[in-house]
Design a protein around this motif. Sequence first.
Motif, PDB file in Angstrom:
ATOM      1  N   ASP A 128       0.806  -1.416  -0.028  1.00 16.11           N
ATOM      2  CA  ASP A 128       0.300  -0.028  -0.175  1.00 16.11           C
ATOM      3  C   ASP A 128       0.560   1.325   0.172  1.00 16.11           C
ATOM      4  N   HIS A 150      -2.676   8.287  -5.640  1.00 13.40           N
ATOM      5  CA  HIS A 150      -3.038   7.870  -6.744  1.00 13.40           C
ATOM      6  C   HIS A 150      -2.703   7.513  -8.106  1.00 13.40           C
ATOM      7  N   PHE A 164      -2.621  -5.182 -10.151  1.00 12.77           N
ATOM      8  CA  PHE A 164      -3.224  -3.692  -9.479  1.00 12.77           C
ATOM      9  C   PHE A 164      -4.543  -4.049  -8.560  1.00 12.77           C
ATOM     10  N   LEU A 165      -4.823  -3.673  -7.500  1.00 10.19           N
ATOM     11  CA  LEU A 165      -6.058  -3.916  -7.141  1.00 10.19           C
ATOM     12  C   LEU A 165      -7.547  -2.649  -6.086  1.00 10.19           C
ATOM     13  N   GLY A 166      -6.603  -1.265  -7.042  1.00 12.73           N
ATOM     14  CA  GLY A 166      -7.372  -0.668  -7.226  1.00 12.73           C
ATOM     15  C   GLY A 166      -6.704   0.417  -6.218  1.00 12.73           C
ATOM     16  N   SER A 167      -6.940   1.983  -6.111  1.00 17.15           N
ATOM     17  CA  SER A 167      -6.548   3.511  -6.002  1.00 17.15           C
ATOM     18  C   SER A 167      -7.616   3.904  -4.997  1.00 17.15           C
ATOM     19  N   TYR A 168      -7.437   4.885  -4.248  1.00 19.18           N
ATOM     20  CA  TYR A 168      -8.727   4.923  -2.994  1.00 19.18           C
ATOM     21  C   TYR A 168      -8.024   6.123  -3.067  1.00 19.18           C
TER      22      TYR A 168
END
Length: 111
Positions: free
Chosen positions: A45, A49, A71-75
Amino acid sequence: MAVVGDRTGALLALLSEFAVRGISLTRIESRPTRERLGVYSFSLDCEGHVADARVGEALAALHRVCDDVRFLGSYARADGRENVPVPEVAADAAFAEAEDWLARIRGSRCS
């Protein structure tokens, strides 16, 4: 998640992509893949972004140095605050200026 094979300096190469861009890692975990001895997957992590140039470039670099990248996401931050400012040499503008400089050198040397 990034999968790193059994080669000298593989983890350093992965971490350097974030460090050179001034991106703080907030979590890192390693697990053996059970594929073969010496192959590990890392779950990371980071602050930033995927739309940030430096974060996107770091992910692209991971794709280059790792056996597999997922890539599991950007929050957005849960607390709504902005990320900590990065050093001037690691800001998006510094990378853009460096790319422009390199393009000018390549243009003048190749003609």
